[in-house]
Design an enzyme around this catalytic site. Structure first.
Site, short mmCIF file in Angstrom:
data_model
loop_
_atom_site.label_atom_id
_atom_site.label_comp_id
_atom_site.label_asym_id
_atom_site.label_seq_id
_atom_site.Cartn_x
_atom_site.Cartn_y
_atom_site.Cartn_z
CB THR A 29 61.86 46.18 -60.14
OG1 THR A 29 63.10 45.00 -60.76
CG2 THR A 29 60.90 45.83 -61.12
CE LYS A 144 65.00 43.20 -56.74
NZ LYS A 144 63.79 44.13 -56.83
CD GLU A 176 64.60 36.70 -50.00
OE1 GLU A 176 64.53 37.99 -49.84
OE2 GLU A 176 65.65 36.39 -50.94
#
Length: 275
Positions: A29, A144, A176
């Site tokens: 992204t 990812k 995270e």
């Protein structure tokens, strides 16, 4: 929103695609401005690293085709700050979980409106602690990949009052947040969790670590009490930049001078595309 599938204007993929069936692929992204993709080299490097890790690497010709399409066909369509999403799956084929020996990738590219994080960057946000643990798996850590069910579940538990939630591994170590990386400052030293066993190695996290002349950065395995004793806390991802944290599970934190200093220096790099 505008979507391309295999470099053609299209909004559908095959129901037999392995990305749909098994999450067999990766995605990126990317924040984009007119004439400029932010951190494009880091995003593409992570994309290619993820594909190689999953055993479906891009050839040099495929890398060049993707780069050329982004530059020649996507960038001319960007008139305001936007988001470009790239999804690459293994495509069709194989028997059950067994992947085909030679895959024909599905390449999906979308142009989406950019979310507005200005208020979050200025005023800070609240975090909670997610009840959903994040799995440790060195084969998948850092990349990812398309299987984000832990993050989806964590998002379901997120309260409306909190912007993000901190996710821990099975050893109760910090990893995270649901969609961002975690940093904190204590006595002028910058800390962030190691992502060797789990989590996503964010491109903005990478940029912060590699562009520090003013701070020592410590990367390691840390427990929640270490974070709660910090002087300042902030979160990052490639779309929102640096966002201060003002509360974690009811405990307040100041928006400190180090967080503001890092915001200013990184925003300057963003504007000039020098990451």
């Amino acid at each position: 929103m505008t979507w391309f599938v295999n470099y053609r204007l299209e909004e559908s993929v095959s129901v037999a695609d392995r990305g749909l069936a098994y999450g067999d692929g990766v995605f990126e992204t990317i924040r984009v401005f007119p004439l400029n993709f932010l951190q494009i080299s880091d995003h593409l490097s992570r994309l290619y690293r993820g594909l190689s890790r999953l055993g479906m690497p891009f050839s040099l010709d495929q890398k060049n085709a993707l780069s050329d399409f982004l530059d020649q066909h996507i960038l001319p369509l960007i008139y305001d700050e936007s988001v470009v999403k790239i999804i690459v799956s293994r495509g069709e084929g194989g028997r059950g979980y067994l992947a085909p020996e030679h895959c024909i990738h599905s390449i999906i590219i979308g142009i989406l409106p950019a979310p507005d994080y200005q208020d979050h960057r200025a005023k800070g946000v609240s975090l909670s602690l997610s009840p959903v643990p994040i799995s440790s798996n060195r084969f998948l850590s850092g990349i990812k990949h398309l299987n984000r069910l832990e993050n989806v579940m964590a998002k379901r538990f997120l309260r409306a009052a909190d912007f993000e939630a901190i996710m821990l591994n099975e050893r109760q170590e910090l990893v995270e947040c649901i969609q961002s990386n975690l940093f904190w400052v204590e006595k002028g030293i910058l800390y962030t969790p190691s992502l060797h066993q789990s989590g996503v190695q964010g491109t903005y996290r990478k940029a912060i670590i590699e562009n520090q002349d003013s701070y020592t950065v410590q990367i390691g395995d840390y427990s929640l009490p270490v974070l709660m004793a910090a002087d300042e806390v902030f979160i990052t991802n490639s779309l929102m930049g640096i966002v201060p944290v003002i509360r974690i599970a009811g405990t307040s934190f100041p928006i400190g001078i180090h967080t503001r200093k890092l915001q200013i220096s990184m925003q300057a790099k963003d504007m000039h595309g020098v990451h």
